[in-house]
Design a protein around this motif. Structure first.
Motif, PDB file in Angstrom:
ATOM      1  N   LYS A  31       0.804  -1.227   0.000  1.00 18.59           N
ATOM      2  CA  LYS A  31       0.000   0.000   0.000  1.00 18.59           C
ATOM      3  C   LYS A  31       0.835   1.274   0.000  1.00 18.59           C
ATOM      4  CE  LYS A  31      -4.141  -1.534   2.441  1.00 18.59           C
ATOM      5  NZ  LYS A  31      -5.017  -1.215   3.582  1.00 18.59           N
ATOM      6  N   VAL A  32       2.091   1.190   0.456  1.00 19.62           N
ATOM      7  CA  VAL A  32       2.920   2.393   0.627  1.00 19.62           C
ATOM      8  C   VAL A  32       4.056   2.410  -0.384  1.00 19.62           C
ATOM      9  CG1 VAL A  32       4.366   3.734   2.195  1.00 19.62           C
ATOM     10  CG2 VAL A  32       2.397   2.476   3.107  1.00 19.62           C
ATOM     11  N   GLU A  33       4.092   3.481  -1.174  1.00 22.08           N
ATOM     12  CA  GLU A  33       5.194   3.711  -2.109  1.00 22.08           C
ATOM     13  C   GLU A  33       6.062   4.823  -1.535  1.00 22.08           C
ATOM     14  OE1 GLU A  33       5.947   5.132  -6.743  1.00 22.08           O
ATOM     15  OE2 GLU A  33       3.941   5.329  -5.869  1.00 22.08           O
ATOM     16  N   VAL A  34       7.361   4.591  -1.453  1.00 21.39           N
ATOM     17  CA  VAL A  34       8.296   5.577  -0.910  1.00 21.39           C
ATOM     18  C   VAL A  34       9.091   6.161  -2.073  1.00 21.39           C
ATOM     19  CG1 VAL A  34      10.217   5.975   0.676  1.00 21.39           C
ATOM     20  CG2 VAL A  34       8.461   4.272   1.255  1.00 21.39           C
ATOM     21  N   ILE A  35       9.022   7.503  -2.222  1.00 25.46           N
ATOM     22  CA  ILE A  35       9.736   8.136  -3.336  1.00 25.46           C
ATOM     23  C   ILE A  35      10.536   9.349  -2.866  1.00 25.46           C
ATOM     24  CG2 ILE A  35       8.089   7.362  -5.088  1.00 25.46           C
ATOM     25  CD1 ILE A  35       7.005  10.229  -5.193  1.00 25.46           C
ATOM     26  N   GLU A  36      11.618   9.624  -3.575  1.00 20.10           N
ATOM     27  CA  GLU A  36      12.426  10.805  -3.295  1.00 20.10           C
ATOM     28  C   GLU A  36      11.843  11.987  -4.051  1.00 20.10           C
ATOM     29  OE1 GLU A  36      17.005  12.476  -3.788  1.00 20.10           O
ATOM     30  OE2 GLU A  36      16.566  10.383  -4.271  1.00 20.10           O
ATOM     31  N   SER A  37      11.567  13.055  -3.321  1.00 19.44           N
ATOM     32  CA  SER A  37      11.023  14.255  -3.945  1.00 19.44           C
ATOM     33  C   SER A  37      11.213  15.434  -3.000  1.00 19.44           C
ATOM     34  CB  SER A  37       9.533  14.077  -4.260  1.00 19.44           C
ATOM     35  OG  SER A  37       9.006  15.225  -4.895  1.00 19.44           O
ATOM     36  N   ASP A  38      11.527  16.579  -3.564  1.00 16.49           N
ATOM     37  CA  ASP A  38      11.585  17.821  -2.803  1.00 16.49           C
ATOM     38  C   ASP A  38      10.176  18.407  -2.835  1.00 16.49           C
ATOM     39  OD1 ASP A  38      12.157  20.194  -1.585  1.00 16.49           O
ATOM     40  OD2 ASP A  38      13.680  20.837  -3.017  1.00 16.49           O
ATOM     41  N   LEU A  39       9.473  18.267  -1.725  1.00 15.69           N
ATOM     42  CA  LEU A  39       8.035  18.554  -1.659  1.00 15.69           C
ATOM     43  C   LEU A  39       7.329  17.812  -2.794  1.00 15.69           C
ATOM     44  CD1 LEU A  39       7.848  22.330  -0.595  1.00 15.69           C
ATOM     45  CD2 LEU A  39       7.630  20.313   0.848  1.00 15.69           C
TER      46      LEU A  39
END
Length: 197
Positions: free
Chosen positions: A97-105
């Motif tokens: 259920k949880v996707e972890v992504i790198e993002s600045d805001l």
């Protein structure tokens, strides 16, 4: 205040076991109330799509997934935090259920969400940011407009070690409707703002 963990630790919040890596924001309720204030005031999550900005250990995203959200995206700009969140997501069996992504805001965020949570830095003196914490929160709120579903809400945490009046003035100027939840803990006043855009 030791908000950035100085060594790897294990903690538990609302029954969720977490690893907190060195250098990652420590959500332990003995040193901060920001995370607990969010966790203790989560909205109805069943079948909702949720975005967690500044996810740190991933605790809010994990709690939302365990609370019935159908999709959760957990975002952070810090690589150490992203690695930490992935460890905790897997350990709590919510990787479906949880996707972890790198993002600045919102830079790499796609889509719209029912709820957006932001447990962002509050005090300039504890964080090495290129903008003030107030400006960071303002930017977050403005950019949320493009990622919130109709009738969606955003949630922001603040505390009295940084003035709250400029934040409320910003909401007033932008004509954002909000509900304010306050709690005194750890010799501070903590605020959770539920904003309808």
């Amino acid at each position: 205040m030791e908000v950035l963990n100085s060594e790897d630790k294990s903690i538990e919040l609302i029954g969720i076991k977490l690893k907190v890596k060195k250098g990652v924001f420590n959500p332990d309720e003995r040193i901060t109330n920001s995370t607990s204030l969010v966790l203790n005031n989560l909205p109805m999550l069943r079948d909702k799509e949720v975005l967690d900005i500044g996810c740190g250990t991933g605790i809010i995203a994990i709690a939302c997934a365990l609370g019935g959200a159908k999709k959760v995206v957990a975002v952070d700009v810090d690589k150490n935090s992203l690695e930490n969140a992935k460890i905790n997501v897997k350990a709590n069996s919510v990787q479906d259920k949880v996707e972890v992504i790198e993002s600045d805001l919102f830079d790499k965020v796609q889509g719209k969400f029912d709820y957006i949570f932001a447990n962002l830095p509050i005090s300039d003196k504890h964080w090495n940011l290129s903008v003030s914490t107030l400006d960071l929160v303002k930017k977050f709120v403005i950019e949320s407009l493009n990622h919130t579903k109709e009738n969606g809400k955003i949630y922001i945490v603040w505390a009295s070690f940084s003035k709250v009046s400029p934040l409320k003035q910003f909401f007033k100027e932008k004509r954002y409707s909000y509900i304010e939840i306050k709690q005194r803990k750890l010799n501070r006043m903590w605020y959770l703002f539920e904003i309808s855009l």
